[in-house]
Enzyme design. Sequence first.
Site, PDB file in Angstrom:
ATOM      1  N   ASP A 535      -1.398  -3.572 -15.422  1.00  0.00           N
ATOM      2  CA  ASP A 535      -2.264  -2.737 -14.609  1.00  0.00           C
ATOM      3  C   ASP A 535      -1.839  -1.288 -14.860  1.00  0.00           C
ATOM      4  O   ASP A 535      -0.723  -1.031 -15.318  1.00  0.00           O
ATOM      5  CB  ASP A 535      -2.085  -3.103 -13.132  1.00  0.00           C
ATOM      6  N   ASP A 741       0.815  -4.226  -9.329  1.00  0.00           N
ATOM      7  CA  ASP A 741       1.463  -3.823  -8.075  1.00  0.00           C
ATOM      8  C   ASP A 741       0.532  -3.838  -6.878  1.00  0.00           C
ATOM      9  O   ASP A 741       0.990  -3.755  -5.750  1.00  0.00           O
ATOM     10  CB  ASP A 741       2.042  -2.408  -8.210  1.00  0.00           C
ATOM     11  N   ASP A 745      -4.603  -6.758  -7.675  1.00  0.00           N
ATOM     12  CA  ASP A 745      -4.057  -7.453  -8.842  1.00  0.00           C
ATOM     13  C   ASP A 745      -3.629  -8.882  -8.530  1.00  0.00           C
ATOM     14  O   ASP A 745      -3.350  -9.663  -9.441  1.00  0.00           O
ATOM     15  CB  ASP A 745      -2.827  -6.701  -9.390  1.00  0.00           C
TER      16      ASP A 745
END
Length: 845
Positions: A535, A741, A745
């Site tokens: 990410d 995080d 996600d």
Amino acid sequence: MSDPRAERERCRFCGTTLTRPAAGPIGGSAADSHPGDGFCSPGCRGVYDELGAPSERPKSSDRSEPIEAANSAAGSSERAENGLVRAFFRVDGMHSASCEAFLESVASSQAGVRDATASYVTETVRVDHDPETVSESTLRDAISGVGYTAYLRSDAAAESELGEAETGTTRRSREMSGLRKRRSEDMLEVRYIVGIVFGTFLLVPFIAILYPVYLSSFTDWWVLSLYEGAFDTFDGMLFVRLFTVLTGVVLYLTGMPVLRGAYISLKLRRPNTHLLVALTVVSAYIYGTLAVLLGSNDVYYDLTIVVAAAVMAAVYYESTVKRRAMNRLTELTISQVDHARRLEADGPSEVPVDALEAGDRVLVREGERIPVDGVLIESACTVDESVVTGESLPVSKAPGEGVLGGSVVTNDAAIVRVGEETTSSIDRLTRAVWNVQSAAHGLQRRADELADTCVPLVIGSAVIVGVALVILGAGTADAAMGALLTVIVASPWAIGLATPLSVASSITDAMERGIVVFDETVFERLRAVDIVVFDKTGTLTTGNMTVLEADAPEDVLAAAGFVERRASHPAADAIASAFAVESNESADPLERSDGQRDDRRVQDFQTHDGGVEGVVDGKRILVGHPDLFREQGWKLDEAIESRVADARGFGRLPVAVGVDGRAAGVLVVGDEPRAEWDETVTKLRNDGVDVVVLTGDDEGATDFFDRHEGVDGVFADVPPTGKTATIRRLQETDRVAMVGDGTNDAPALAQADLGISMGSGTALASDASDLAIVDDDLTSVEQAFALSNATRRRVRQNLGLAFVYNAAVIPLAVIGALNPLFATAAVAVTGLLILANSSRSPPME
């Protein structure tokens, strides 16, 4: 009115129901999702064009589930298809793939159950059942038993040691600290104490009496001659018979977890390490009992005690280490809301979120989280949806637009009408994580695979010896004792000791490097990873908005900082932190000596869609997007517009600042990449691992990463469901690890073959992951890969050392020199070697 037919359309890539695009970030236009093209977002369309659509069942993972979350997110059950209800249970006592198969068979055997899936990795069981036929309490009772304890996941998280929910922590850590889990661990501790303390007490007579007797047959030392004939009298044999009872007590109390595991492996016809240990301790106990009945002092009760206690100590140590690892995550925040402020005829009243109904109006003040999904019905506001969507910049909302539960109102207040389903996007993301986690089957341990080979060899050897003795004319009792002795010397029981010590040592080594491992198979899965998906926001970048550039007079910047102190969103915080301080005043001029805010310097404060305005020391200050300046009729020259255009990209937000009707300069606010990101990506690429960036930010925010030679692909503008679908698509050909995080996600982290969450991440992200970087250091990702290789070497060494026992006792048994003393000595040497090797810090390559 929308076309009902259109409402039923789903994204061709991720399966999300197509809706009109949401409002874009402050100062930007909404992303064109082109629902007519069959995609919910430009990101899904881009991934589809690049990779194609994911299949229903990826080759490299059996975690595939419908990507959209379930209809209901309350409690621990949800409504599934055909009137079935899906229930999620937490089960204490799961530790291997055998446990998964056993509990699935138990749950599936209940009337009214359509499907059951278990995962020892997450200690969960998911059951689709008909509530009219079988209740959740009946299922819970059926799953519980033979050493397992089942309870609804909502109950698991709700009970702490004081019987109250612990807030501000991960659900996983709350489940681990629940009353039931605590009681289970207390019982494990009792078994450990019984094995060590009571077992040691029972060994004293062996050391003082029996061992000298055994040695007296090998030497003429006068001291040992005193023990000759010690068991020729009835008193001596009575002493040994007493040990039959006491050893049985130790075997039952201390060895019960091992015996339970052996029973399950026999029931499933799938040998494991527990069966190897059980064969040894039970054979030694039966052999000793037969010896007592035959009037012999050649008893192996000490072997039963030492092996059962040693293995139980290793299991207890492993459990303790795992709990310490879990405690490292108790500082994480959680994004779910328990109460809402409902507007009623007599004013607002605070009610539980569960009490909300469709159509209710909810007041959400500035800085608060929206409790459930709904529609904004009064006034415009700005919300931070990053926890749900991954978009790093605030999003402006107008009346009539949808808002997501879990997002934060960053300025003004919001009045939200609750949607048809009184759930939040956070709840649905949680449900999606549970769906995937409960189907995340663990890998069979290498030790269990070895046990699968050894058990038939051990039993076969014992049968051959027993039959051979009968053929040679031995009696039934002698043949039975010969077969039992074969099991004692041939069974590599120490594999059951090597496994938990290896696991505990590996988890400890990881913690020392700032890495928390939730499942011991993580190290095996790390070595198989082909692609690492990162990410962007909060993972490759710091996740903190800061002022990167400032081109304006100092007095204007200071005034802009004071105005932004009245706003509440990440960009405002960055500007206020940078400029709302004067050298001739205290470090915080807006704080009075009594601790209250002093806003007298800012007058006539106003919030606009895309900026803020106020009067500071008699001067009118405007801070915001250039479009706001045009709307307000402020002068914006070409030089400033050019600087704004140059500042766009890489997720940066250009902010114009002006005074008294004229733009005076430009600020650039953005999220900087982590200092260690380049090193991490380069090392992974050099190790042969492909790197992909997957983010909800727009393409301009990812250009910087796309240009790096170590990055193999970048997918931008991808929503949470699209991230999960992307992982599934990649899994069709490769093993995939996901590093993230945010709550958005979490489903992708759970879907990946290996989920890695950053220490700055949300609670749901950590709950969905298999590994957490608690120190928030990106280089720990590469270190985890290096540690997995070191762990493999140590596991192999420990498994090799486990056969030292057999190498020592088999030759002694062949020449007829084996006795309980030598067998126990071999146990001690083997255990110490394994312990010493496990205590070494593994060399990192």
